[in-house]
Design a protein around this motif. Structure first.
Motif, PDB file in Angstrom:
ATOM      1  N   MET A   1       0.833  -1.177   0.000  1.00 34.15           N
ATOM      2  CA  MET A   1       0.000   0.000   0.000  1.00 34.15           C
ATOM      3  C   MET A   1       0.880   1.243   0.000  1.00 34.15           C
ATOM      4  O   MET A   1       2.028   1.198   0.414  1.00 34.15           O
ATOM      5  N   TYR A 133      -1.008  -3.705  -4.850  1.00 37.56           N
ATOM      6  CA  TYR A 133      -1.670  -2.418  -4.613  1.00 37.56           C
ATOM      7  C   TYR A 133      -1.410  -1.426  -5.749  1.00 37.56           C
ATOM      8  O   TYR A 133      -2.090  -0.413  -5.855  1.00 37.56           O
ATOM      9  N   GLU A 147      -8.160   1.086  -2.102  1.00 35.29           N
ATOM     10  CA  GLU A 147      -7.295   1.716  -1.097  1.00 35.29           C
ATOM     11  C   GLU A 147      -7.653   3.187  -0.909  1.00 35.29           C
ATOM     12  O   GLU A 147      -7.796   3.665   0.222  1.00 35.29           O
TER      13      GLU A 147
END
Length: 192
Positions: A1, A133, A147
């Motif tokens: 992330m 991600y 996200e």
């Protein structure tokens, strides 16, 4: 992330209104697993003028860099510290280590070919998640959108939790920073 998302999630999970030391520990814990990457990549990109392709295509995967990542990304080491915090009933240590463990758990699930040895010193094995991600070849477009959406939702929760102007400015800044990697990577890899 992306790091801003880690900070937002760590703050949401472990930050406490009226407990600045606990809140700061949550932010620091969420940042530490990425700190070595920022320091090493920043040094090469800004001071040495190393190409982003070399930094993220070669140095990132080098034994030297991975040996550092093994330490600050070790679920084993952070887990031991978290257990110590729980035994000592230390809200600051629990927030610090809990936010770091949340960061590592999310990274474990969302790194395809750029993961880290999360179980060092027990093992140097690196899990290759089927999703990423950031990498569109591994659903990065979908995961990245999720996200951002979850980060902004958490920012809304945090705005309600924290009344102080300073914290609210930080929260809004983190929410805006969630979009920064898209801009930064586009500039770095544009070749211009």
């Amino acid at each position: 992330m992306n790091t801003p998302a880690h900070l937002i999630f760590g703050l949401t999970a472990f930050g406490k209104a009226g407990r600045p030391a606990v809140t700061m520990a949550a932010l620091v814990g969420a940042m530490i697993p990425d700190a070595s990457l920022y320091l090493m990549a920043g040094w090469h990109l800004q001071v040495l003028g190393t190409s982003p392709d070399v930094v993220f295509g070669q140095l990132y995967f080098s034994d030297a860099w991975q040996s550092i990542f093994r330490i600050d990304n070790s679920i084993i080491l952070w887990g031991i510290l978290f257990a110590l915090g729980a035994m000592l009933r230390s809200p600051v240590l629990i927030a610090l280590c809990g936010a770091a463990l949340l960061h590592l758990g999310l990274d474990f699930l969302l790194h395809n070919d750029d993961g880290r040895a999360h179980f060092w010193p027990y093992s140097n094995w690196i899990f290759q998640s089927p999703v990423s991600y950031w990498d569109p070849d591994h659903y990065g477009n979908v995961v990245g959108a999720i996200e951002v959406a979850l980060s902004l939702l958490c920012c809304g929760v945090l705005i309600r939790r924290f009344n102080g102007t300073g914290m609210r400015v930080l929260i809004v800044s983190l929410g805006l920073a969630e979009f920064a990697p898209f801009v930064i990577f586009a500039i770095m890899f544009s070749g211009g």
